[in-house]
Design an enzyme around this catalytic site. Structure first.
Site, PDB file in Angstrom:
ATOM      1  N   GLY A  77      57.330 -24.760 -21.389  1.00 17.74           N
ATOM      2  CA  GLY A  77      56.392 -25.134 -20.322  1.00 17.74           C
ATOM      3  C   GLY A  77      54.963 -25.009 -20.789  1.00 17.74           C
ATOM      4  N   GLY A 127      52.281 -23.269 -21.406  1.00 18.54           N
ATOM      5  CA  GLY A 127      51.976 -21.838 -21.500  1.00 18.54           C
ATOM      6  C   GLY A 127      50.490 -21.573 -21.625  1.00 18.54           C
ATOM      7  N   LYS A 162      43.444 -27.200 -22.611  1.00 26.98           N
ATOM      8  CA  LYS A 162      44.335 -26.399 -23.462  1.00 26.98           C
ATOM      9  C   LYS A 162      43.624 -25.107 -23.851  1.00 26.98           C
ATOM     10  CE  LYS A 162      47.132 -26.657 -27.681  1.00 26.98           C
ATOM     11  NZ  LYS A 162      47.719 -27.595 -28.648  1.00 26.98           N
ATOM     12  N   ASP A 221      49.125 -15.463 -24.879  1.00 21.46           N
ATOM     13  CA  ASP A 221      47.963 -15.014 -24.109  1.00 21.46           C
ATOM     14  C   ASP A 221      47.291 -16.159 -23.348  1.00 21.46           C
ATOM     15  OD1 ASP A 221      46.894 -16.456 -26.162  1.00 21.46           O
ATOM     16  OD2 ASP A 221      45.775 -14.803 -27.060  1.00 21.46           O
ATOM     17  N   ARG A 280      41.880 -32.471 -22.936  1.00 24.33           N
ATOM     18  CA  ARG A 280      42.616 -33.643 -23.426  1.00 24.33           C
ATOM     19  C   ARG A 280      42.807 -34.656 -22.300  1.00 24.33           C
ATOM     20  NH1 ARG A 280      47.746 -30.665 -26.417  1.00 24.33           N
ATOM     21  NH2 ARG A 280      48.492 -30.180 -24.327  1.00 24.33           N
ATOM     22  N   ARG A 309      56.645 -35.226 -21.502  1.00 27.86           N
ATOM     23  CA  ARG A 309      57.274 -35.081 -22.825  1.00 27.86           C
ATOM     24  C   ARG A 309      58.775 -35.277 -22.707  1.00 27.86           C
ATOM     25  NH1 ARG A 309      54.081 -30.383 -25.180  1.00 27.86           N
ATOM     26  NH2 ARG A 309      52.199 -30.396 -23.935  1.00 27.86           N
ATOM     27  N   ASP A 347      59.769 -30.791 -27.518  1.00 26.95           N
ATOM     28  CA  ASP A 347      58.775 -30.538 -26.460  1.00 26.95           C
ATOM     29  C   ASP A 347      57.381 -31.009 -26.880  1.00 26.95           C
ATOM     30  OD1 ASP A 347      59.114 -28.170 -28.268  1.00 26.95           O
ATOM     31  OD2 ASP A 347      57.309 -27.523 -27.237  1.00 26.95           O
ATOM     32  N   ASN A 348      57.260 -31.455 -28.121  1.00 24.16           N
ATOM     33  CA  ASN A 348      55.964 -31.968 -28.583  1.00 24.16           C
ATOM     34  C   ASN A 348      55.967 -33.489 -28.706  1.00 24.16           C
ATOM     35  OD1 ASN A 348      54.787 -29.457 -28.745  1.00 24.16           O
ATOM     36  ND2 ASN A 348      55.274 -29.155 -30.906  1.00 24.16           N
TER      37      ASN A 348
HETATM   38  P1  AMP Z   1      53.652 -25.184 -29.584  1.00 23.18           P
HETATM   39  O1  AMP Z   1      54.276 -24.543 -30.756  1.00 23.18           O
HETATM   40  O2  AMP Z   1      52.155 -25.170 -29.583  1.00 23.18           O
HETATM   41  O3  AMP Z   1      54.223 -26.520 -29.258  1.00 23.18           O
HETATM   42  O4  AMP Z   1      54.030 -24.258 -28.333  1.00 23.18           O
HETATM   43  C1  AMP Z   1      55.349 -23.999 -27.946  1.00 23.18           C
HETATM   44  C2  AMP Z   1      55.340 -23.299 -26.609  1.00 23.18           C
HETATM   45  O5  AMP Z   1      54.632 -22.057 -26.692  1.00 23.18           O
HETATM   46  C3  AMP Z   1      54.691 -24.066 -25.477  1.00 23.18           C
HETATM   47  O6  AMP Z   1      55.407 -23.788 -24.309  1.00 23.18           O
HETATM   48  C4  AMP Z   1      53.299 -23.487 -25.427  1.00 23.18           C
HETATM   49  O7  AMP Z   1      52.728 -23.625 -24.166  1.00 23.18           O
HETATM   50  C5  AMP Z   1      53.565 -22.048 -25.755  1.00 23.18           C
HETATM   51  N1  AMP Z   1      52.410 -21.387 -26.354  1.00 23.18           N
HETATM   52  C6  AMP Z   1      51.917 -21.555 -27.610  1.00 23.18           C
HETATM   53  N2  AMP Z   1      50.848 -20.759 -27.798  1.00 23.18           N
HETATM   54  C7  AMP Z   1      50.642 -20.081 -26.649  1.00 23.18           C
HETATM   55  C8  AMP Z   1      49.706 -19.099 -26.207  1.00 23.18           C
HETATM   56  N3  AMP Z   1      48.726 -18.643 -27.010  1.00 23.18           N
HETATM   57  N4  AMP Z   1      49.820 -18.627 -24.962  1.00 23.18           N
HETATM   58  C9  AMP Z   1      50.792 -19.058 -24.152  1.00 23.18           C
HETATM   59  N5  AMP Z   1      51.719 -19.967 -24.488  1.00 23.18           N
HETATM   60  C10 AMP Z   1      51.648 -20.474 -25.722  1.00 23.18           C
HETATM   61 MG    MG Z   2      53.766 -27.727 -27.866  1.00 26.97          MG
END
Ligand code: AMP
Ligand code: MG
Length: 488
Positions: free
Chosen positions: A87, A89, A105, A117, A168, A175, A244-245
Site C-alpha cells: 500500500g 506507505g 511521496k 517512517d 508526482r 498499479r 506493485d511498481n
Molecule cells: P518500494 O520498494 O519503494 O516499491 O516500496 C515497497 C513498499 O514499501 C510500498 O508499500 C512503500 O509504500 C513502502 N515503503 C517504502 N519505503 C517506505 C518508508 N520510508 N515508509 C513507509 N513505507 C515505505
Molecule cells: Mg513501490
C-alpha cells in the site's frame, strides 16, 4: 481521474504530516503546465501557498482545495515472491486537478507504512524528480514529477539524512498490485469496481469490445510490452520491477534504484540490493511478462463471470502470449530506427544482435555510440570510422561496419536526412548516475542550481545543446560504480 473507490477496505483518508521549514529544491514548469499552475519569472509558482501544499503542510491554494486526501491499499509480488499487503506507505494522493492525480511521496506515515517512517530522503527525491521528467522528455510514458520540497527534518537511513517530498502527477496511479490485492483477498466486487473505473476513465475503447475485461487486460499488457521495449531502447534499467511498481496505464513508475546504462553490459544490474540479478537489463522484458502473468491471475475472477474457469484460464493465457509478440515487434522497430533503417530487411535483426554482442564485449557506451552512429556517411570505409576505436576486436567490428554500410545503401534517405532521423530517436542526454550524483551532493550542501540545470538539459534530450557537451559524455571508470540501493 482520481481514485474514486471509497471505503475503509480500499484506502485510508489521511492528510500529509507537515514538515518544518520547507524550501524548493526543484520544480518542473513543464509538469506545472499540465495542471495550470501560474508561475513567476523565477519558474516557481506565483502563489506561495503551493510550497506549503507540495510540502504536505496545507491542503489549500488560492483556487483549489484538496478535500479528500487518501492513501490506497495494494498488494504484490516482490522479487518474485508474494509479499501480501503493501500500500501507499509514504505516498498520499491529494486529489485531482485538470485530469491529473497529484500525489506527494514522502508525506508521512499511513496505515500502510509497516516498518517504514513514511518519509523519503533528499537524495532519492532528486533522482525520482529528474528521471520522471527525463523519461517524459525522451517520449517514454512515465508518471511526471512536479516538485521537490526539502526540509531540515532528519531521516534515518544508513546514515542520518534530511527529508524531502517529491510531488508526482499521473492520470492514475493504479498499479497491477491494486488488482492483485482485491483478487487475493477475494474482494471480487471491489475487483470489478476497479476494472470498471479503469475502463471508464482510461480505457473507454474497451466498452466496445465483446469482452471488455479481457480487452482491458490485453491493453494493459500491450502498453507495458511497448514500455519495456522503449526502456531497452534507451538503456534504462528500472531496478525494482515488482508487481506493485507496475502501472495499469503502462507508465514508468516507482523510481528507486534505477539506472541508465553507460558502458553497455547486457546483464547489468543497477540495484545494489538485487544480488541475484533478477532485474538485470536483459531480463526486464521477461520480468514484465511475468508481472503480466500476475495480472492475469488477478483478472481470472472477472473473466470467469462470463465463462467457466478452464475457459477463462485459456482465454487469459492466450492474451498473455500476445505480450512477447508486441514486445519483439516494438523492440525491432525501435532498434531498426536507432540504426537508421526505415525500410525493413530480413537480415536486420541479425545485424542488430551482432552489434549488441560487440558492444557488450567491448563495454561500449550505449547512448553516445548510437548518437554518433548517426554521423556515419554511406561512402565511408570501416577503417576510416572513429567509432571502431571503441571496440576491442577491430576485425570483427570492421566486418560489422562493412555490412552496416552496405545495408545503408538500401535506404532512400541521404546521410543528412538519416542523421536527423537517427538523432530524433538516439538521445544525446540521459540521466547518467554520475550526473545525478553531482546534483545530489550539491543539493546536500545547499546548492540546488545543478538540479535545475540537469532538468533543463534533460528536457531536450535529442537536441545538441553544444554548451552542455560534457553532460553527454560517459563517466570515467572511477565514477561508473555508483551503487544505488533500495534504501530511499
Ligand atoms: P518500494 O520498494 O519503494 O516499491 O516500496 C515497497 C513498499 O514499501 C510500498 O508499500 C512503500 O509504500 C513502502 N515503503 C517504502 N519505503 C517506505 C518508508 N520510508 N515508509 C513507509 N513505507 C515505505
Ligand atoms: Mg513501490
Amino acid at each position: 481521474m482520481a481514485f474514486t473507490l471509497d471505503g475503509d477496505d480500499v484506502c485510508q483518508p489521511i492528510s500529509p504530516t507537515p514538515i518544518p521549514d520547507p524550501y524548493w529544491v526543484g520544480f518542473s514548469s513543464s509538469a506545472a503546465q499540465l495542471i495550470g499552475i501560474e508561475l513567476s519569472d523565477d519558474g516557481y509558482p506565483r502563489d506561495p501557498q503551493w510550497l506549503e501544499v507540495l510540502a504536505g503542510n496545507s491542503l489549500e491554494v488560492s483556487n483549489h482545495q484538496f478535500t479528500n486526501p487518501i492513501a490506497t491499499v495494494y498488494s504484490g509480488h516482490q522479487f518474485g515472491v508474494w509479499a501480501g499487503q503493501l500500500g501507499d506507505g509514504r505516498a498520499i494522493l491529494l486529489g485531482e486537478i485538470a485530469g491529473q492525480e497529484l500525489q506527494l511521496k514522502g508525506a508521512g506515515m499511513t496505515r500502510y507504512s509497516r516498518m517504514g517512517d513514511g518519509r523519503a530522503v533528499l537524495r532519492s527525491s532528486i533522482r525520482e524528480f529528474l528521471c520522471s521528467e527525463a523519461m517524459h522528455a525522451l517520449g517514454i510514458p512515465s508518471t511526471r514529477a512536479l516538485s521537490i520540497v526539502g526540509s531540515p527534518l532528519p531521516v534515518r537511513r544508513e546514515t542520518m539524512e534530511t527529508a524531502a517530498v517529491c510531488s508526482r502527477l499521473a492520470p492514475s496511479f493504479i498499479r497491477i498490485g491494486h488488482f492483485e490485492h482485491f483478487a487475493s483477498s477475494q474482494q471480487y466486487v471491489r475487483l470489478k469496481e476497479l476494472a470498471d473505473l479503469l475502463i471508464r476513465n482510461h480505457y473507454p475503447e474497451c466498452l466496445n469490445a465483446e469482452q471488455p475485461y479481457l480487452d482491458l487486460y490485453s491493453k494493459i499488457c500491450e502498453r507495458n510490452a511497448i514500455l519495456v521495449a522503449q526502456w531497452q531502447s534507451v538503456g534504462f534499467c528500472h531496478g525494482v520491477l515488482n508487481s506493485d511498481n507496475i502501472s495499469a496505464l503502462g507508465l514508468t513508475m516507482a523510481y528507486g534504484p534505477f539506472g541508465f546504462l553507460d558502458h553497455f553490459q547486457i546483464d547489468h544490474v543497477c540495484n545494489h540490493s538485487d544480488q541475484a540479478g533478477r532485474y538485470a537489463y536483459h531480463r526486464q522484458p521477461q520480468i514484465m511478462h511475468s508481472n503480466m502473468a500476475c495480472l492475469a491471475s488477478a483478472f481470472l475472477p472477472l473473466i470467469e463471470s462470463s465463462c467457466d474457469e478452464a475457459k477463462a484460464q485459456t482465454i487469459l493465457r492466450d492474451a498473455l502470449e500476445h505480450f512477447p509478440r508486441v514486445y519483439a515487434k516494438t523492440w525491432q522497430t525501435l532498434f531498426r530506427s536507432k540504426l537508421g533503417f526505415e525500410v525493413s530487411h530480413e537480415n536486420d535483426i541479425g545485424l542488430i544482435e551482432r552489434l549488441i554482442q560487440a558492444m557488450h564485449d567491448s563495454r561500449v557506451d550505449f547512448t553516445s555510440f548510437f548518437r554518433q552512429l548517426g554521423s556515419v556517411r554511406q561512402e565511408q570505409k570501416p577503417a576510416e570510422l572513429l567509432l571502431r576505436d571503441q571496440f576491442i576486436d577491430r576485425p570483427l567490428i570492421d566486418c560489422w561496419f562493412g555490412d552496416y554500410l552496405e545495408r545503408l545503401k538500401l535506404e532512400s534517405s541521404d546521410d543528412i536526412k538519416r542523421k536527423s532521423k537517427m538523432n530524433a530517436i538516439n538521445p544525446k542526454y540521459i540521466l547518467r548516475n554520475h550526473l545525478a550524483q553531482t546534483a545530489i551532493e550539491n543539493a546536500q550542501n545547499g546548492d540546488y542550481a545543478e538540479v535545475s540545470r540537469l532538468l533543463r538539459i534533460l528536457s531536450k534530450p535529442y537536441d545538441e545543446q553544444a554548451e552542455y557537451e560534457d553532460y553527454s559524455i560517459a563517466p570515467p571508470d572511477s565514477l561508473q560504480k555508483i551503487a544505488v540501493s533500495c534504501s530511499s
